[in-house]
Scaffold this active site. Structure first.
Site, PDB file in Angstrom:
ATOM      1  N   ARG A 261      44.720  48.006  40.456  1.00 62.38           N
ATOM      2  CA  ARG A 261      45.465  46.765  40.652  1.00 62.38           C
ATOM      3  C   ARG A 261      46.485  46.588  39.532  1.00 62.38           C
ATOM      4  O   ARG A 261      46.165  46.792  38.356  1.00 62.38           O
ATOM      5  CB  ARG A 261      44.517  45.557  40.684  1.00 62.38           C
ATOM      6  CG  ARG A 261      43.537  45.600  41.856  1.00 62.38           C
ATOM      7  CD  ARG A 261      42.657  44.380  41.915  1.00 62.38           C
ATOM      8  NE  ARG A 261      41.648  44.530  42.953  1.00 62.38           N
ATOM      9  CZ  ARG A 261      40.681  43.648  43.213  1.00 62.38           C
ATOM     10  NH1 ARG A 261      40.605  42.540  42.492  1.00 62.38           N
ATOM     11  NH2 ARG A 261      39.802  43.869  44.175  1.00 62.38           N
ATOM     12  N   ARG A 276      39.449  42.569  32.863  1.00 58.33           N
ATOM     13  CA  ARG A 276      40.529  42.708  33.846  1.00 58.33           C
ATOM     14  C   ARG A 276      41.329  43.973  33.553  1.00 58.33           C
ATOM     15  O   ARG A 276      42.168  44.010  32.659  1.00 58.33           O
ATOM     16  CB  ARG A 276      41.431  41.471  33.810  1.00 58.33           C
ATOM     17  CG  ARG A 276      42.345  41.331  35.017  1.00 58.33           C
ATOM     18  CD  ARG A 276      43.141  40.037  34.955  1.00 58.33           C
ATOM     19  NE  ARG A 276      42.285  38.863  34.998  1.00 58.33           N
ATOM     20  CZ  ARG A 276      41.807  38.311  36.117  1.00 58.33           C
ATOM     21  NH1 ARG A 276      42.122  38.824  37.286  1.00 58.33           N
ATOM     22  NH2 ARG A 276      41.033  37.239  36.061  1.00 58.33           N
ATOM     23  N   GLU A 348      33.226  35.238  37.089  1.00 62.11           N
ATOM     24  CA  GLU A 348      33.116  35.850  38.406  1.00 62.11           C
ATOM     25  C   GLU A 348      32.772  37.330  38.298  1.00 62.11           C
ATOM     26  O   GLU A 348      33.364  38.069  37.515  1.00 62.11           O
ATOM     27  CB  GLU A 348      34.440  35.706  39.163  1.00 62.11           C
ATOM     28  CG  GLU A 348      34.443  36.377  40.536  1.00 62.11           C
ATOM     29  CD  GLU A 348      35.849  36.677  41.037  1.00 62.11           C
ATOM     30  OE1 GLU A 348      35.985  37.624  41.822  1.00 62.11           O
ATOM     31  OE2 GLU A 348      36.800  35.986  40.615  1.00 62.11           O
ATOM     32  N   SER A 351      32.995  38.413  44.774  1.00 67.06           N
ATOM     33  CA  SER A 351      33.440  37.486  45.814  1.00 67.06           C
ATOM     34  C   SER A 351      33.014  38.062  47.153  1.00 67.06           C
ATOM     35  O   SER A 351      33.269  39.245  47.428  1.00 67.06           O
ATOM     36  CB  SER A 351      34.966  37.313  45.799  1.00 67.06           C
ATOM     37  OG  SER A 351      35.384  36.496  44.744  1.00 67.06           O
ATOM     38  N   ARG A 390      32.562  44.715  35.230  1.00 71.03           N
ATOM     39  CA  ARG A 390      32.147  43.361  34.842  1.00 71.03           C
ATOM     40  C   ARG A 390      30.627  43.282  34.679  1.00 71.03           C
ATOM     41  O   ARG A 390      30.132  42.513  33.852  1.00 71.03           O
ATOM     42  CB  ARG A 390      32.645  42.350  35.862  1.00 71.03           C
ATOM     43  CG  ARG A 390      34.161  42.233  35.863  1.00 71.03           C
ATOM     44  CD  ARG A 390      34.658  41.021  36.603  1.00 71.03           C
ATOM     45  NE  ARG A 390      36.116  40.929  36.509  1.00 71.03           N
ATOM     46  CZ  ARG A 390      36.830  39.832  36.762  1.00 71.03           C
ATOM     47  NH1 ARG A 390      36.209  38.719  37.139  1.00 71.03           N
ATOM     48  NH2 ARG A 390      38.137  39.831  36.647  1.00 71.03           N
TER      49      ARG A 390
END
Length: 425
Positions: A261, A276, A348, A351, A390
């Site tokens: 990403r 990230r 987070e 999801s 994560r």
């Protein structure tokens, strides 16, 4: 993608649902484009029919010696031959504008999704586990990790910011996490393991909703392919352009892949540490469900992701996202947030979304019951089970020791070849 027929039938309801997501009314523009397209199609059909009738009539008029009528008919046919290609081009243009307009509109939220402008409107639904009580001040992973093999400087030297190299036991622990998650999802939860392509074509990222709106968030190769931002793209597109037997649903896929990403929309966020990254690994879960059973499948997928956190003894909370915080393709999303002692906050880690038939319409993925002619669009669901990087962060911060070492969770010890802790190199 939205069904223009439903928008025509209930324009006010469509706009009201969009308003919940902070989107201005769209139905009037969409319906005007659709009406123009339909008028062109009608004119085309009438013109083609008249051309065929006139062409036949020319021969009959000539056979009767009625040259004036034949000449008039020939002139009419010539005019139609000029007009019809222009109409076909106009129909393609209007259809493309309608498709582009529909493709740019996010999915409509489910009725039970709470309204809200941003993450402050999310609703906590469940907590599991108690954050560990430390007899020393817990540190963040970015402070603990370098001595244990989390090489931020080496990664940045090779590839730039938001890239990290992992060394020795840290690399082993990262690999162990991914394998543990994949084994649990396939062996205990019934997902079929897939090793999918990491490079995909335009229609694949369009099908899951990343294109055209979020192209800047992706990496593109020189030959026009895209590096997957998540294995959701590859796994969901396995059913594109298919009519599935309803009796075979749900299909459940899992993949452990690198993801890529650009993080174009996250400038300045989490620039420190491993949270990230431009390149990261994730176990992705995808379900292809019958439209009458997707809510049940959604709840099951949430529990499958939660089971990983519980097996690792990582405290977490489940959040129901509000309308302003959901992803583009989702109609309902749960976030799992893991407790990070070093940050003193929940962050987070997964999801899990039900996209309804939104992606299926873009992919033309349908199902049909045995003995029936009618088809229905399937419902697609996706979620992280879990993001490996994560989870590594959560393990480092949760299992840190006062001497700078990190204990290996019991669930991961079979994957660590006897290593029970990471110690400073």
């Amino acid at each position: 993608m939205h069904d223009i027929r439903l928008i025509r039938a209930e324009p006010d309801a469509f706009d009201a649902a969009l308003a919940r997501r902070g989107v201005a009314p769209q139905s009037a523009t969409l319906i005007a484009l659709d009406e123009r397209r339909r008028a062109i199609v009608t004119e085309l059909q009438e013109g083609q029919s008249r051309r065929n009738e006139a062409s036949k009539a020319i021969g009959a008029a000539k056979g009767k010696g009625d040259h004036a009528t034949a000449d008039a008919l020939m002139a009419e046919v010539a005019g139609l031959k000029e007009r019809l290609p222009a109409l076909e081009g106009e129909e393609r243009d209007v259809s493309a504008k309608l498709d582009a307009a529909l493709a740019a509109i996010p999915n409509l939220p489910a009725d039970d999704v709470p309204d809200g402008a941003d993450e402050s409107g999310n609703v906590e639904q469940h907590r599991w586990g108690n954050p560990r009580a430390f007899d020393f001040d817990p540190r963040e992973h970015a402070d603990i990790g370098p001595a244990l093999g989390m090489d931020f400087e080496g990664g940045a030297a090779i590839a730039g910011a938001r890239f990290t190299a992992l060394r020795g036991g840290m690399a082993r622990l990262h690999r162990a996490l991914g394998q543990f998650m994949l084994d649990m999802q396939t062996e205990q939860h019934g997902y079929v393991e897939i090793a999918p392509p990491l490079l995909v074509r335009d229609d694949a990222v369009y099908g899951t909703g990343q294109l055209p709106k979020f192209a800047e968030d992706l990496f593109r190769t020189t030959d026009g392919r895209w590096l997957i931002p998540t294995a959701e793209v590859s796994l969901t597109n396995l059913v594109r352009d298919q009519i599935l037997d309803s009796a075979t649903l749900p299909l459940a896929y899992a993949a452990l892949t690198p993801c890529f990403r650009s993080e174009a929309g996250a400038a300045g966020r989490d620039t420190r540490g491993f949270i990230r990254q431009h390149q990261f690994e994730k176990v992705e879960l995808v379900a292809i469900a019958h439209p009458d059973a997707s809510d049940e499948a959604h709840q099951g997928m949430v529990r499958d992701a939660e089971a990983i956190l519980e097996a690792l003894d990582l405290p977490y909370r489940r959040m129901l996202l509000c309308t302003g915080d959901m992803g583009f393709s989702a109609r309902k999303t749960y976030d799992l947030e893991v407790w990070l002692p070093g940050q003193g906050a929940y962050r987070e880690i997964s999801s899990i979304s039900n996209c309804g038939d939104f992606q299926a319409r873009r992919m033309n993925a349908r199902c049909r019951a045995a003995g029936e002619k009618a088809t229905r669009f399937v419902h697609t669901l996706n979620g992280s089970g879990l993001a490996v990087g994560r989870t590594l962060v959560a393990v480092i911060e949760t299992y840190q020791q006062a001497d700078g070492s990190v204990a290996v969770p019991d669930a991961l010890k079979p994957y660590m070849d006897g290593i029970d802790a990471l110690r400073p190199l």
